[in-house]
Design a protein around this motif. Structure first.
Motif, PDB file in Angstrom:
ATOM      1  N   TYR A 117      -9.453  12.373  -1.017  1.00 48.14           N
ATOM      2  CA  TYR A 117      -8.409  12.202  -2.029  1.00 48.14           C
ATOM      3  C   TYR A 117      -9.057  12.311  -3.409  1.00 48.14           C
ATOM      4  O   TYR A 117     -10.065  11.657  -3.676  1.00 48.14           O
ATOM      5  CB  TYR A 117      -7.715  10.843  -1.901  1.00 48.14           C
ATOM      6  CG  TYR A 117      -7.155  10.564  -0.529  1.00 48.14           C
ATOM      7  CD1 TYR A 117      -5.929  11.092  -0.139  1.00 48.14           C
ATOM      8  CD2 TYR A 117      -7.859   9.758   0.371  1.00 48.14           C
ATOM      9  CE1 TYR A 117      -5.415  10.820   1.116  1.00 48.14           C
ATOM     10  CE2 TYR A 117      -7.342   9.495   1.626  1.00 48.14           C
ATOM     11  CZ  TYR A 117      -6.119  10.027   1.996  1.00 48.14           C
ATOM     12  OH  TYR A 117      -5.616   9.768   3.239  1.00 48.14           O
ATOM     13  N   LEU A 118      -8.455  13.135  -4.262  1.00 48.55           N
ATOM     14  CA  LEU A 118      -8.950  13.216  -5.624  1.00 48.55           C
ATOM     15  C   LEU A 118      -8.752  11.897  -6.354  1.00 48.55           C
ATOM     16  O   LEU A 118      -9.588  11.466  -7.134  1.00 48.55           O
ATOM     17  CB  LEU A 118      -8.221  14.338  -6.375  1.00 48.55           C
ATOM     18  CG  LEU A 118      -8.521  15.762  -5.907  1.00 48.55           C
ATOM     19  CD1 LEU A 118      -7.697  16.756  -6.694  1.00 48.55           C
ATOM     20  CD2 LEU A 118     -10.000  16.065  -6.044  1.00 48.55           C
ATOM     21  N   ASN A 119      -7.629  11.250  -6.100  1.00 49.00           N
ATOM     22  CA  ASN A 119      -7.325   9.948  -6.698  1.00 49.00           C
ATOM     23  C   ASN A 119      -6.511   9.147  -5.691  1.00 49.00           C
ATOM     24  O   ASN A 119      -5.332   9.429  -5.495  1.00 49.00           O
ATOM     25  CB  ASN A 119      -6.555  10.120  -8.006  1.00 49.00           C
ATOM     26  CG  ASN A 119      -6.291   8.794  -8.706  1.00 49.00           C
ATOM     27  OD1 ASN A 119      -6.681   7.729  -8.212  1.00 49.00           O
ATOM     28  ND2 ASN A 119      -5.644   8.857  -9.850  1.00 49.00           N
ATOM     29  N   PRO A 120      -7.123   8.158  -5.017  1.00 48.90           N
ATOM     30  CA  PRO A 120      -6.393   7.417  -3.971  1.00 48.90           C
ATOM     31  C   PRO A 120      -5.128   6.732  -4.478  1.00 48.90           C
ATOM     32  O   PRO A 120      -4.197   6.519  -3.714  1.00 48.90           O
ATOM     33  CB  PRO A 120      -7.428   6.382  -3.494  1.00 48.90           C
ATOM     34  CG  PRO A 120      -8.750   6.977  -3.840  1.00 48.90           C
ATOM     35  CD  PRO A 120      -8.529   7.737  -5.119  1.00 48.90           C
ATOM     36  N   GLY A 121      -5.081   6.384  -5.758  1.00 50.76           N
ATOM     37  CA  GLY A 121      -3.913   5.706  -6.291  1.00 50.76           C
ATOM     38  C   GLY A 121      -2.838   6.619  -6.817  1.00 50.76           C
ATOM     39  O   GLY A 121      -1.786   6.147  -7.269  1.00 50.76           O
ATOM     40  N   LYS A 122      -3.073   7.929  -6.759  1.00 53.48           N
ATOM     41  CA  LYS A 122      -2.078   8.873  -7.254  1.00 53.48           C
ATOM     42  C   LYS A 122      -0.971   9.043  -6.229  1.00 53.48           C
ATOM     43  O   LYS A 122      -1.231   9.194  -5.035  1.00 53.48           O
ATOM     44  CB  LYS A 122      -2.735  10.218  -7.556  1.00 53.48           C
ATOM     45  CG  LYS A 122      -1.862  11.163  -8.369  1.00 53.48           C
ATOM     46  CD  LYS A 122      -2.652  12.387  -8.779  1.00 53.48           C
ATOM     47  CE  LYS A 122      -1.826  13.309  -9.673  1.00 53.48           C
ATOM     48  NZ  LYS A 122      -2.596  14.510 -10.085  1.00 53.48           N
ATOM     49  N   LYS A 123       0.262   9.034  -6.712  1.00 53.11           N
ATOM     50  CA  LYS A 123       1.409   9.081  -5.797  1.00 53.11           C
ATOM     51  C   LYS A 123       1.614  10.491  -5.287  1.00 53.11           C
ATOM     52  O   LYS A 123       2.375  11.287  -5.843  1.00 53.11           O
ATOM     53  CB  LYS A 123       2.665   8.558  -6.506  1.00 53.11           C
ATOM     54  CG  LYS A 123       2.634   7.058  -6.740  1.00 53.11           C
ATOM     55  CD  LYS A 123       3.858   6.557  -7.448  1.00 53.11           C
ATOM     56  CE  LYS A 123       3.776   6.839  -8.925  1.00 53.11           C
ATOM     57  NZ  LYS A 123       2.697   6.107  -9.588  1.00 53.11           N
ATOM     58  N   ARG A 124       0.911  10.819  -4.209  1.00 50.82           N
ATOM     59  CA  ARG A 124       1.005  12.106  -3.549  1.00 50.82           C
ATOM     60  C   ARG A 124       1.053  11.889  -2.040  1.00 50.82           C
ATOM     61  O   ARG A 124       0.508  10.918  -1.527  1.00 50.82           O
ATOM     62  CB  ARG A 124      -0.215  12.990  -3.890  1.00 50.82           C
ATOM     63  CG  ARG A 124      -0.229  13.505  -5.325  1.00 50.82           C
ATOM     64  CD  ARG A 124       0.848  14.578  -5.502  1.00 50.82           C
ATOM     65  NE  ARG A 124       0.792  15.223  -6.796  1.00 50.82           N
ATOM     66  CZ  ARG A 124       1.447  14.819  -7.861  1.00 50.82           C
ATOM     67  NH1 ARG A 124       2.201  13.743  -7.794  1.00 50.82           N
ATOM     68  NH2 ARG A 124       1.357  15.471  -9.002  1.00 50.82           N
ATOM     69  N   GLY A 125       1.698  12.790  -1.338  1.00 46.36           N
ATOM     70  CA  GLY A 125       1.739  12.732   0.112  1.00 46.36           C
ATOM     71  C   GLY A 125       2.404  11.480   0.636  1.00 46.36           C
ATOM     72  O   GLY A 125       3.493  11.080   0.216  1.00 46.36           O
ATOM     73  N   GLY A 126       1.728  10.826   1.589  1.00 48.54           N
ATOM     74  CA  GLY A 126       2.287   9.626   2.194  1.00 48.54           C
ATOM     75  C   GLY A 126       2.508   8.502   1.205  1.00 48.54           C
ATOM     76  O   GLY A 126       3.462   7.724   1.336  1.00 48.54           O
ATOM     77  N   LEU A 127       1.631   8.378   0.201  1.00 48.77           N
ATOM     78  CA  LEU A 127       1.812   7.324  -0.797  1.00 48.77           C
ATOM     79  C   LEU A 127       3.079   7.547  -1.619  1.00 48.77           C
ATOM     80  O   LEU A 127       3.745   6.591  -2.008  1.00 48.77           O
ATOM     81  CB  LEU A 127       0.580   7.270  -1.717  1.00 48.77           C
ATOM     82  CG  LEU A 127       0.580   6.160  -2.772  1.00 48.77           C
ATOM     83  CD1 LEU A 127       0.664   4.790  -2.102  1.00 48.77           C
ATOM     84  CD2 LEU A 127      -0.656   6.251  -3.658  1.00 48.77           C
ATOM     85  N   TRP A 128       3.399   8.815  -1.887  1.00 48.17           N
ATOM     86  CA  TRP A 128       4.641   9.112  -2.605  1.00 48.17           C
ATOM     87  C   TRP A 128       5.843   8.638  -1.802  1.00 48.17           C
ATOM     88  O   TRP A 128       6.759   8.005  -2.343  1.00 48.17           O
ATOM     89  CB  TRP A 128       4.736  10.615  -2.870  1.00 48.17           C
ATOM     90  CG  TRP A 128       5.873  11.018  -3.758  1.00 48.17           C
ATOM     91  CD1 TRP A 128       5.868  11.097  -5.116  1.00 48.17           C
ATOM     92  CD2 TRP A 128       7.202  11.415  -3.344  1.00 48.17           C
ATOM     93  NE1 TRP A 128       7.098  11.517  -5.585  1.00 48.17           N
ATOM     94  CE2 TRP A 128       7.939  11.711  -4.527  1.00 48.17           C
ATOM     95  CE3 TRP A 128       7.830  11.540  -2.113  1.00 48.17           C
ATOM     96  CZ2 TRP A 128       9.260  12.139  -4.475  1.00 48.17           C
ATOM     97  CZ3 TRP A 128       9.157  11.949  -2.072  1.00 48.17           C
ATOM     98  CH2 TRP A 128       9.851  12.256  -3.237  1.00 48.17           C
ATOM     99  N   TRP A 129       5.822   8.920  -0.515  1.00 42.52           N
ATOM    100  CA  TRP A 129       6.925   8.484   0.336  1.00 42.52           C
ATOM    101  C   TRP A 129       6.981   6.965   0.450  1.00 42.52           C
ATOM    102  O   TRP A 129       8.067   6.363   0.482  1.00 42.52           O
ATOM    103  CB  TRP A 129       6.802   9.113   1.725  1.00 42.52           C
ATOM    104  CG  TRP A 129       7.236  10.536   1.771  1.00 42.52           C
ATOM    105  CD1 TRP A 129       6.447  11.642   1.874  1.00 42.52           C
ATOM    106  CD2 TRP A 129       8.588  11.019   1.699  1.00 42.52           C
ATOM    107  NE1 TRP A 129       7.206  12.782   1.875  1.00 42.52           N
ATOM    108  CE2 TRP A 129       8.524  12.439   1.770  1.00 42.52           C
ATOM    109  CE3 TRP A 129       9.825  10.409   1.579  1.00 42.52           C
ATOM    110  CZ2 TRP A 129       9.662  13.235   1.727  1.00 42.52           C
ATOM    111  CZ3 TRP A 129      10.965  11.200   1.537  1.00 42.52           C
ATOM    112  CH2 TRP A 129      10.878  12.602   1.616  1.00 42.52           C
ATOM    113  N   THR A 130       5.816   6.314   0.545  1.00 38.96           N
ATOM    114  CA  THR A 130       5.791   4.858   0.595  1.00 38.96           C
ATOM    115  C   THR A 130       6.401   4.256  -0.658  1.00 38.96           C
ATOM    116  O   THR A 130       7.193   3.298  -0.596  1.00 38.96           O
ATOM    117  CB  THR A 130       4.346   4.359   0.762  1.00 38.96           C
ATOM    118  OG1 THR A 130       3.795   4.892   1.966  1.00 38.96           O
ATOM    119  CG2 THR A 130       4.296   2.845   0.820  1.00 38.96           C
TER     120      THR A 130
END
Length: 273
Positions: A117-130
């Motif tokens: 991950y370029l930035n684990p806290g960036k809202k992309r992929g599964g984190l965006w959906w979460t």
């Protein structure tokens, strides 16, 4: 009840929230949690003791109180605040999971290897959906509790006198609620803050979805311009859009993303060329 754990939760979630999310967190902590702790519990602390009915029939006052107050305001608000703040914990846990995966990968393959991950806290992929699901859940919880309050107490107003005719009361008795005006003021205040929180959740949801659509359109436009100059350099459209946007976005999968180099744009150019 000790609410210090929720203070730590809100502080941790604040780091991964948008501007609208930070406003929501401040509103929840200052105007809902603190108001609940400082004033609401004291206002409703004597609701059963000072609920008087004009009868001496044993058990009549208890039955009438249970009929009119099936669930206490304080307990409903406590449950509401717990359910509203818990989705923020899922976002923090998801980011922590990403950080652990990134750390394990670097320990296994070395510091100079590609990055998960370029930035684990960036809202992309599964984190965006979460994050999006947490917004929907928080808004749904507040709406559901507003409906429950309105069903139990029409117009969210407590009348000063209620009439009760339930066993073992001998006839229709008048029961008097303690401090109804003060309780109505705090009830309307909590309802208003919940409505504002719902509005902020919906605005943030619209912002995230529109921002994501704008990024997808920009990536498609950039790919179309590139393929117009290099007609034989077409690659997979979905993955290339995500790489051009500067991070991985896996909207339909929870599997681990492929390894990325430290400069994904250069990697795209090399792959295309």
């Amino acid at each position: 009840m000790n609410w210090s754990i929720f203070k730590g939760l809100l502080n941790g979630a604040n780091k991964y929230s948008t501007a609208f999310g930070r406003i929501w967190l401040s509103l929840v902590f200052i105007f809902r949690v603190l108001v609940y702790l400082v004033t609401a519990e004291h206002v409703w602390s004597d609701d059963h003791k000072d609920f008087d009915c004009n009868t001496h029939q044993p058990g009549c006052s208890n039955v009438c109180f249970d009929e009119f107050f099936p669930v206490s305001h304080v307990r409903l608000w406590a449950l509401q605040l717990i359910l509203v703040t818990c989705p923020s914990l899922l976002v923090v846990m998801h980011v922590a999971y990403r950080e652990v995966q990134e750390k394990r990968h670097r320990e296994a393959h070395g510091e100079n290897s590609g990055r998960l991950y370029l930035n684990p806290g960036k809202k992309r992929g599964g984190l965006w959906w979460t994050y999006v699901c947490s917004l929907v859940f928080k808004a749904s919880v507040d709406i559901a509790f507003l409906y429950v309050f309105h069903s139990l107490y029409p117009k969210y107003i407590l009348p000063p006198v209620v009439k009760c005719h339930a066993d073992p009361c001998p006839n229709i008795v008048d029961c008097f609620i303690s401090k109804p005006s003060e309780k109505n003021i705090f009830t309307l205040f909590m309802v208003a803050t919940a409505a504002i929180c719902i509005l902020l959740n919906l605005v943030e949801l619209i912002y995230l979805v529109s921002k994501r659509c704008h990024e997808c359109l920009a990536a498609r436009k950039a790919r179309a311009m590139y393929t117009g100059h290099h007609p034989h350099g077409t690659t997979s459209s979905c993955k290339q859009d995500d790489l051009l946007s500067g991070d991985l976005i896996f909207l339909g999968s929870d599997s681990h993303p492929p390894l990325l180099p430290d400069r994904p744009r250069d990697h795209v150019k090399k792959t295309i060329l």
